[in-house]
Design an enzyme around this catalytic site. Structure first.
Site, PDB file in Angstrom:
ATOM      1  N   ARG A  27       0.785  -1.256  -0.328  1.00 42.24           N
ATOM      2  CA  ARG A  27       0.381   0.046  -0.174  1.00 42.24           C
ATOM      3  C   ARG A  27       0.869   1.415  -0.012  1.00 42.24           C
ATOM      4  O   ARG A  27       0.710   2.564   0.219  1.00 42.24           O
ATOM      5  CB  ARG A  27      -0.807   0.279   0.562  1.00 42.24           C
ATOM      6  N   ARG A  31      -2.781   6.629  -0.146  1.00 41.13           N
ATOM      7  CA  ARG A  31      -2.870   6.538   1.195  1.00 41.13           C
ATOM      8  C   ARG A  31      -1.177   7.393   2.112  1.00 41.13           C
ATOM      9  O   ARG A  31      -2.211   8.469   2.821  1.00 41.13           O
ATOM     10  CB  ARG A  31      -1.856   4.973   2.284  1.00 41.13           C
ATOM     11  N   ARG A  40      -5.096  13.629  -6.196  1.00 40.98           N
ATOM     12  CA  ARG A  40      -6.200  12.892  -5.465  1.00 40.98           C
ATOM     13  C   ARG A  40      -7.561  14.008  -5.658  1.00 40.98           C
ATOM     14  O   ARG A  40      -8.724  13.249  -5.631  1.00 40.98           O
ATOM     15  CB  ARG A  40      -6.188  11.858  -4.470  1.00 40.98           C
ATOM     16  N   ASP A  77      -6.820  -1.742  -7.652  1.00 42.15           N
ATOM     17  CA  ASP A  77      -7.625  -2.267  -6.395  1.00 42.15           C
ATOM     18  C   ASP A  77      -7.805  -3.625  -6.610  1.00 42.15           C
ATOM     19  O   ASP A  77      -8.136  -3.841  -7.931  1.00 42.15           O
ATOM     20  CB  ASP A  77      -8.856  -0.874  -5.666  1.00 42.15           C
ATOM     21  N   TYR A 155     -15.574 -10.177  -0.760  1.00 40.84           N
ATOM     22  CA  TYR A 155     -16.691  -8.272  -0.545  1.00 40.84           C
ATOM     23  C   TYR A 155     -17.759  -8.319  -1.172  1.00 40.84           C
ATOM     24  O   TYR A 155     -18.960  -7.957  -1.232  1.00 40.84           O
ATOM     25  CB  TYR A 155     -15.633  -7.403  -1.599  1.00 40.84           C
TER      26      TYR A 155
HETATM   27  O1  CP3 Z   1      -0.141  -1.305  -2.689  1.00 40.86           O
HETATM   28  C1  CP3 Z   1      -0.779  -0.033  -3.381  1.00 40.86           C
HETATM   29  O2  CP3 Z   1      -0.058   1.027  -2.973  1.00 40.86           O
HETATM   30  C2  CP3 Z   1      -0.883   0.146  -5.150  1.00 40.86           C
HETATM   31  C3  CP3 Z   1      -2.915  -0.094  -4.967  1.00 40.86           C
HETATM   32  C4  CP3 Z   1      -3.858  -0.777  -3.902  1.00 40.86           C
HETATM   33  C5  CP3 Z   1      -4.878  -0.577  -3.212  1.00 40.86           C
HETATM   34  N1  CP3 Z   1      -5.833  -1.439  -2.595  1.00 40.86           N
HETATM   35  C6  CP3 Z   1      -5.017   1.260  -3.132  1.00 40.86           C
HETATM   36  C7  CP3 Z   1      -6.387   2.014  -1.521  1.00 40.86           C
HETATM   37  C8  CP3 Z   1      -4.035  -2.328  -3.665  1.00 40.86           C
HETATM   38  C9  CP3 Z   1      -2.708  -3.276  -3.477  1.00 40.86           C
HETATM   39  C10 CP3 Z   1      -4.734  -2.733  -2.749  1.00 40.86           C
HETATM   40  C11 CP3 Z   1      -4.897  -3.658  -2.281  1.00 40.86           C
HETATM   41  C12 CP3 Z   1      -6.362  -4.027  -1.424  1.00 40.86           C
HETATM   42  N2  CP3 Z   1      -7.354  -3.420  -1.365  1.00 40.86           N
HETATM   43  C13 CP3 Z   1      -6.712  -4.571  -0.639  1.00 40.86           C
HETATM   44  C14 CP3 Z   1      -5.999  -6.364  -0.425  1.00 40.86           C
HETATM   45  C15 CP3 Z   1      -4.481  -5.712   0.877  1.00 40.86           C
HETATM   46  C16 CP3 Z   1      -5.101  -5.308   1.975  1.00 40.86           C
HETATM   47  O3  CP3 Z   1      -4.382  -4.369   2.998  1.00 40.86           O
HETATM   48  O4  CP3 Z   1      -5.499  -6.133   2.542  1.00 40.86           O
HETATM   49  C17 CP3 Z   1      -7.935  -4.531  -0.208  1.00 40.86           C
HETATM   50  C18 CP3 Z   1      -8.479  -5.358   0.990  1.00 40.86           C
HETATM   51  C19 CP3 Z   1      -8.570  -3.735  -0.671  1.00 40.86           C
HETATM   52  C20 CP3 Z   1      -9.786  -3.132  -0.604  1.00 40.86           C
HETATM   53  C21 CP3 Z   1     -10.083  -1.814  -0.603  1.00 40.86           C
HETATM   54  N3  CP3 Z   1      -9.808  -0.837  -1.054  1.00 40.86           N
HETATM   55  C22 CP3 Z   1     -10.100  -1.157   0.976  1.00 40.86           C
HETATM   56  C23 CP3 Z   1     -10.815  -2.010   1.964  1.00 40.86           C
HETATM   57  C24 CP3 Z   1     -10.264   0.484   0.827  1.00 40.86           C
HETATM   58  C25 CP3 Z   1     -11.100   1.009   1.424  1.00 40.86           C
HETATM   59  C26 CP3 Z   1      -9.800   0.946   2.909  1.00 40.86           C
HETATM   60  C27 CP3 Z   1      -8.651   1.150   2.678  1.00 40.86           C
HETATM   61  O5  CP3 Z   1      -7.796   0.066   2.752  1.00 40.86           O
HETATM   62  O6  CP3 Z   1      -7.672   2.821   2.094  1.00 40.86           O
HETATM   63  C28 CP3 Z   1      -9.493   0.392  -0.475  1.00 40.86           C
HETATM   64  C29 CP3 Z   1      -9.910   2.055  -0.872  1.00 40.86           C
HETATM   65  C30 CP3 Z   1      -7.846   2.490  -1.505  1.00 40.86           C
HETATM   66  N4  CP3 Z   1      -7.392   1.382  -2.154  1.00 40.86           N
HETATM   67  C31 CP3 Z   1      -7.539   3.156  -0.883  1.00 40.86           C
HETATM   68  C32 CP3 Z   1      -6.222   2.798  -1.995  1.00 40.86           C
HETATM   69  C33 CP3 Z   1      -4.757   4.111  -1.811  1.00 40.86           C
HETATM   70  C34 CP3 Z   1      -7.320   4.439  -0.239  1.00 40.86           C
HETATM   71  C35 CP3 Z   1      -8.842   5.116  -1.070  1.00 40.86           C
HETATM   72  C36 CP3 Z   1      -8.805   7.047  -1.205  1.00 40.86           C
HETATM   73  O7  CP3 Z   1      -7.161   7.321  -1.145  1.00 40.86           O
HETATM   74  O8  CP3 Z   1      -8.882   7.347  -0.828  1.00 40.86           O
END
Ligand code: CP3
Length: 345
Positions: A27, A31, A40, A77, A155
């Protein structure tokens, strides 16, 4: 000679002798960086960023430039796959993902399809990879990814995040035939999806099984590993990393997968994991992301302790899960710099 200026992570995965451990953070794209938030803020939301290849490429490369990591991971994602199969998601500010439609019964199975044109439906991801590769210009390798079938099922059934994912587990225990039908469809699409990512330029593939820890050994073997194994067997052109969070009980089974790297979370002891998994795999992880809330001296000493536990074996330094959004980027840099300054002899 490798085409990359920095191919450390690929050499480590291949079992070559390297001068130090490679490092990146789950991640890392998005973030934590103010530079990410600036991109963003100019958009309607998360999905617009994911679906705009030039911008996705920009935020993918930010951690390479700003943090100095040894690999990039494409900004996308895991939820783009359920969406491509028919379940549209929304990313709600401060809440997380939300699906209007869910699958909890046989009658709802028709809401997803595995007969889709993956190249077309997910073209924005493949374009983002191509764009990133162009702009990275061979500085570091690029990691592509997907969710594991079990985590995607979670999901699809739940429709949002959950602490227990008990609705998903209910399907598993009360209608296992439906669970298997869903997992088969997800697996089929995921294999095509990952192959297209590789064709577009992904150098490494990571499979995120974020919710494996809510199952027990027998259930994970039947509903989890079975499908991850199919993906590992199908992806032969690039190295694969399997990160099954919380599946400490499945490390032996995971060690038998046709993958190069196993990700470890911070509950898994490195030496014990190495003994269970053996020397044929690269391990990845596993500093507790909350360690980065400590002061700099503690981060440095805990990181060195972790590096010492690798025992000069095949290892990629990383956190035990994704970096938390409120982590100070300077603390992240402290972790990365400590890894980079630690020589393997
Ligand atoms: O690793 C990286 O930085 C690449 C990008 C990436 C994102 N999501 C961007 C994202 C990756 C590899 C993921 C994987 C992901 N997404 C997982 C598996 C990894 C883990 O953490 O267990 C899961 C379960 C998700 C589902 C998801 N996406 C959730 C639950 C959420 C909300 C909470 C959170 O994690 O921030 C997201 C949103 C998300 N995906 C964001 C980002 C940068 C935040 C959104 C924003 O910018 O508002």
């Amino acid at each position: 000679m490798s085409k990359y200026q920095n191919d450390l992570i690929l050499r480590m995965i291949n079992g070559e002798k390297t001068e130090r451990y490679p490092v990146w953070l789950m991640r890392q794209a998005g973030r934590i960086l103010p530079e990410y938030r600036a991109v963003r803020a100019s958009l309607s939301g998360f999905k617009e960023l994911v679906e705009t290849p030039e911008l996705a490429a920009e935020v993918t490369i930010q951690p390479v430039d700003i943090l100095g990591v040894d690999a990039a991971i494409v900004f996308s994602d895991i939820l783009v796959v359920p969406e491509a199969m028919g379940l549209e998601y929304q990313m709600i500010e401060k809440k997380g993902p939300w699906f209007e439609k869910t699958i909890r019964s046989d009658e709802e199975l028709h809401l997803i399809s595995d007969e889709i044109d993956v190249a077309d439906r997910l073209s924005y991801v493949f374009e983002a990879i191509k764009c990133t590769k162009r702009e990275l210009n061979n500085r570091v390798p690029l990691i592509g990814f997907s969710g594991a079938p079990w985590t995607i099922l979670c999901y699809m059934v739940e429709g949002e995040g959950s602490k227990t994912f008990s609705k998903a587990k209910k399907v598993l225990y009360s209608n296992s035939a439906l669970a298997h039908k869903m997992l088969e469809k997800i697996t089929k699409v995921t294999i095509q999806y990952l192959k297209h990512q590789i064709e577009a330029g992904a150098d490494i593939i990571q499979i995120f099984d974020s919710w494996s820890g809510i199952l027990g050994p027998a259930e994970y073997s039947e509903f989890g590993t079975k499908y991850v194994r199919m993906i590992c067997d199908a992806i032969t052109d690039v190295p694969v990393t399997v990160f099954a969070k919380g599946a400490y009980y499945a490390r032996k089974e995971l060690s038998e997968l046709n993958c190069e790297t196993i990700g470890l979370d911070w509950n898994m002891d490195i030496r014990e994991s190495r003994a269970i998994i053996g020397d044929d795999k690269t391990l990845q992880g596993n500093l507790d992301p909350c360690t980065l809330y400590s002061d700099f001296t503690v981060i440095e000493s805990k990181t060195k302790k972790l590096l010492n536990s690798f025992g000069n074996k095949r290892h990629i330094a990383n956190l035990g899960h994704g970096v938390y959004p409120d982590t100070d980027p300077e603390k992240v840099k402290c972790f990365i710099e400590t890894v980079k300054g630690f020589a393997i002899n």
